[in-house]
Enzyme design. Structure first.
Site, mmCIF file in Angstrom:
data_model
loop_
_atom_site.group_PDB
_atom_site.id
_atom_site.type_symbol
_atom_site.label_atom_id
_atom_site.label_comp_id
_atom_site.label_asym_id
_atom_site.label_seq_id
_atom_site.Cartn_x
_atom_site.Cartn_y
_atom_site.Cartn_z
ATOM 1 C CE LYS A 1 -4.483 0.852 0.195
ATOM 2 N NZ LYS A 1 -5.565 0.028 -0.350
HETATM 3 P P1 NAD Z 1 -13.942 7.261 -2.533
HETATM 4 O O1 NAD Z 1 -13.071 8.352 -2.058
HETATM 5 O O2 NAD Z 1 -14.329 7.166 -3.963
HETATM 6 O O3 NAD Z 1 -15.316 7.238 -1.681
HETATM 7 C C1 NAD Z 1 -15.393 7.293 -0.298
HETATM 8 C C2 NAD Z 1 -16.793 7.774 0.059
HETATM 9 O O4 NAD Z 1 -16.974 7.697 1.464
HETATM 10 C C3 NAD Z 1 -17.071 9.230 -0.323
HETATM 11 O O5 NAD Z 1 -18.377 9.326 -0.840
HETATM 12 C C4 NAD Z 1 -16.988 9.966 1.015
HETATM 13 O O6 NAD Z 1 -17.757 11.152 1.043
HETATM 14 C C5 NAD Z 1 -17.572 8.909 1.922
HETATM 15 N N1 NAD Z 1 -17.294 9.079 3.342
HETATM 16 C C6 NAD Z 1 -16.155 9.453 3.943
HETATM 17 N N2 NAD Z 1 -16.353 9.504 5.287
HETATM 18 C C7 NAD Z 1 -17.633 9.141 5.508
HETATM 19 C C8 NAD Z 1 -18.429 9.003 6.659
HETATM 20 N N3 NAD Z 1 -17.950 9.236 7.875
HETATM 21 N N4 NAD Z 1 -19.720 8.609 6.516
HETATM 22 C C9 NAD Z 1 -20.234 8.367 5.302
HETATM 23 N N5 NAD Z 1 -19.520 8.479 4.170
HETATM 24 C C10 NAD Z 1 -18.247 8.875 4.276
HETATM 25 O O7 NAD Z 1 -13.214 5.912 -2.065
HETATM 26 P P2 NAD Z 1 -13.465 4.436 -2.574
HETATM 27 O O8 NAD Z 1 -12.490 4.128 -3.641
HETATM 28 O O9 NAD Z 1 -14.919 4.230 -2.800
HETATM 29 O O10 NAD Z 1 -12.999 3.605 -1.296
HETATM 30 C C11 NAD Z 1 -13.858 3.418 -0.177
HETATM 31 C C12 NAD Z 1 -13.286 2.298 0.677
HETATM 32 O O11 NAD Z 1 -13.195 1.108 -0.109
HETATM 33 C C13 NAD Z 1 -11.878 2.524 1.249
HETATM 34 O O12 NAD Z 1 -11.782 1.874 2.489
HETATM 35 C C14 NAD Z 1 -10.988 1.808 0.248
HETATM 36 O O13 NAD Z 1 -9.746 1.434 0.796
HETATM 37 C C15 NAD Z 1 -11.850 0.613 -0.057
HETATM 38 N N6 NAD Z 1 -11.559 -0.050 -1.328
HETATM 39 C C16 NAD Z 1 -11.580 0.620 -2.514
HETATM 40 C C17 NAD Z 1 -11.324 -0.064 -3.690
HETATM 41 C C18 NAD Z 1 -11.424 0.612 -5.029
HETATM 42 O O14 NAD Z 1 -11.249 -0.092 -6.048
HETATM 43 N N7 NAD Z 1 -11.718 1.891 -5.107
HETATM 44 C C19 NAD Z 1 -11.004 -1.433 -3.653
HETATM 45 C C20 NAD Z 1 -11.006 -2.098 -2.425
HETATM 46 C C21 NAD Z 1 -11.286 -1.392 -1.273
#
Ligand code: NAD
Length: 418
Positions: free
Chosen positions: A108
């Protein structure tokens, strides 16, 4: 207990690995290796800002373990990210790649910055400098970054270009999650959400819940949350609430998700979308529903709010959204939790498919990509469910058992150099 005293990051991942290695009689040399990250790079680097100032940023790239293949993991841009969190996320990547049986280790990266307040040109300069700082670690056969919170395909394109300039030729397979035009994969943008959908439907089937009668609440309206909500709605589920960092929206009859996402694009938040009622982030997690998808950040479910969750299934779209204390409460309350390393593995699976396509310079259409994604996710879910039933353990423990056995086999087969 307050939220902060529950924040254990890498320690909580290590405690779980330690505990399960003990139960499975995994040799000490394997257990001890998984307690540390193999390589850790911290960089402090200057970036010229638009107003002429020079700001020094701190970034990390951590490889947790590469026994099963090159290391793989996203890059996060966030003001609160820290070394401990990156170590925890790198270890989760090792376990995730192993549980879905793709030939990768775990890594990471992160930069402490707020991408929301930076211009595109500042982000480009920051990304290019960070990429050249970590170039000693990354490479298509070594360690392959991808997007995570705060980063996107454009940022991957800048990393790919910077790395390629250093080599003197194009190296598309150095990152995944790239734009399609420069070697990205079809289906990559939706991959994590699609994988969440597959695991949600398999969990529902196991519990004999008809998806067409199921209600769904989603925390987070980003890449993972918005796509999962959309694909589950297309599968017939009724998505009744969704949130972002500012709060959530609710409609017991079902949300018009396209309208909610458009409203967020226009105003920066889901709040105020047509035909919805506002709910706080705390209230959203307590709504009665069949399926709760937590797809925002770490530690959404903690000791204080876990007893208030009224879902039958929790799907961990985010990494590490449940503290160990909360996990115990949820399990005691009979909630079926699909753990992060399984639920959100769709992203790394399609990253793997993108990497394979890049290495062979032959690209598949979306049907083919989604087919492989479905097969790998279903195989992994069924393997974990089998252990869950056979060993009478929860799904998280079962997923760790599958992953740790594969890691043990790889480490023992390779042996120790020299
Ligand atoms: P992103 O930045 O696109 O979206 C995150 C969302 O969460 C946003 O809408 C933000 O406003 C919201 N958020 C933040 N704090 C919040 C809260 N307290 N309450 C409600 N909503 C809140 O990020 P993402 O890529 O969707 O990633 C989200 C999670 O998924 C992370 O933990 C990331 O590590 C994990 N993840 C992402 C991927 C990927 O392919 N993007 C793959 C595996 C895991």
């Amino acid at each position: 207990m307050s939220r902060n005293t529950e924040e254990q990051g890498f320690k909580s991942v290590k405690d779980r690995i330690n505990d399960i290695c003990g139960r499975m009689n995994i040799p000490e040399m394997c257990r001890a290796r998984l307690m540390e990250c193999e390589r850790e790079l911290t960089v402090h680097f200057p970036v010229k800002m638009d107003d002429g100032r020079v700001e020094v940023f701190t970034g990390f790239r951590i490889v947790h373990n590469d026994s099963r293949g090159p290391s793989k993991g996203g890059i996060r841009y966030h003001p609160d990210v820290n070394l401990d969190e990156v170590r925890a996320l790198a270890a989760l990547m090792t376990l995730k790649s192993a549980v879905v049986n793709i030939p990768y280790g775990g890594a990471k990266g992160a930069v402490i910055c707020n991408p929301k307040t930076m211009s595109q040109s500042e982000l480009e300069r920051l990304t290019r400098r960070y990429a050249s700082e970590i170039a000693i670690l990354i490479g298509p056969e070594r360690d392959i970054p991808a997007p995570d919170v705060g980063t996107n395909p454009q940022i991957m394109a800048w990393i790919m270009d910077t790395y390629s300039m250093g080599k003197g030729y194009s190296v598309p397979a150095v990152v995944t999650g790239k734009p399609l035009e420069i070697g990205g994969s079809t289906g990559r943008f939706e991959a994590t959400g699609r994988g969440c959908m597959v695991s949600t439907l398999l969990a529902a089937k196991h519990l004999r819940i008809d998806p067409r009668e199921a209600t769904v609440v989603v925390q987070g309206c980003g890449n993972v949350g918005a796509v999962t909500a959309d694909i589950l709605a297309k599968e017939g589920c009724r998505v009744i609430a969704i949130s972002d960092s500012k709060g959530g929206v609710y409609n017991p009859e079902g949300l018009n998700l396209e309208g909610v996402v458009d409203h967020k694009k226009e105003t920066g938040s889901v709040i105020g979308s047509r035909n919805t009622e506002k709910v706080t982030n705390a209230e959203l997690l307590e709504l009665k529903c069949d399926i709760l998808v937590v797809a925002a950040l770490e530690r959404a479910l903690i000791r204080a709010n876990a007893p208030l969750v009224r879902a039958r299934i929790i799907v961990e779209g985010a990494n590490g959204p449940t503290t160990p204390e909360a996990n115990k409460i949820l399990l005691d309350n009979g909630i079926f939790v699909v753990p992060d390393i399984l639920a959100n593995a769709g992203g790394v699976i399609v990253s793997y498919l993108e990497w394979v396509q890049g290495l062979q310079s032959f690209y598949w259409d979306e049907t083919e990509v989604n087919k492989y994604l479905g097969v790998l996710m279903t195989n992994a879910f069924n393997k974990v469910l089998h252990i869950n039933k056979d060993e009478k353990v929860d799904m998280r423990t079962a997923a760790y058992m599958v992953a740790l056995r594969r890691l043990e086999t790889a480490m023992m087969t390779r042996g120790i150099f020299p």
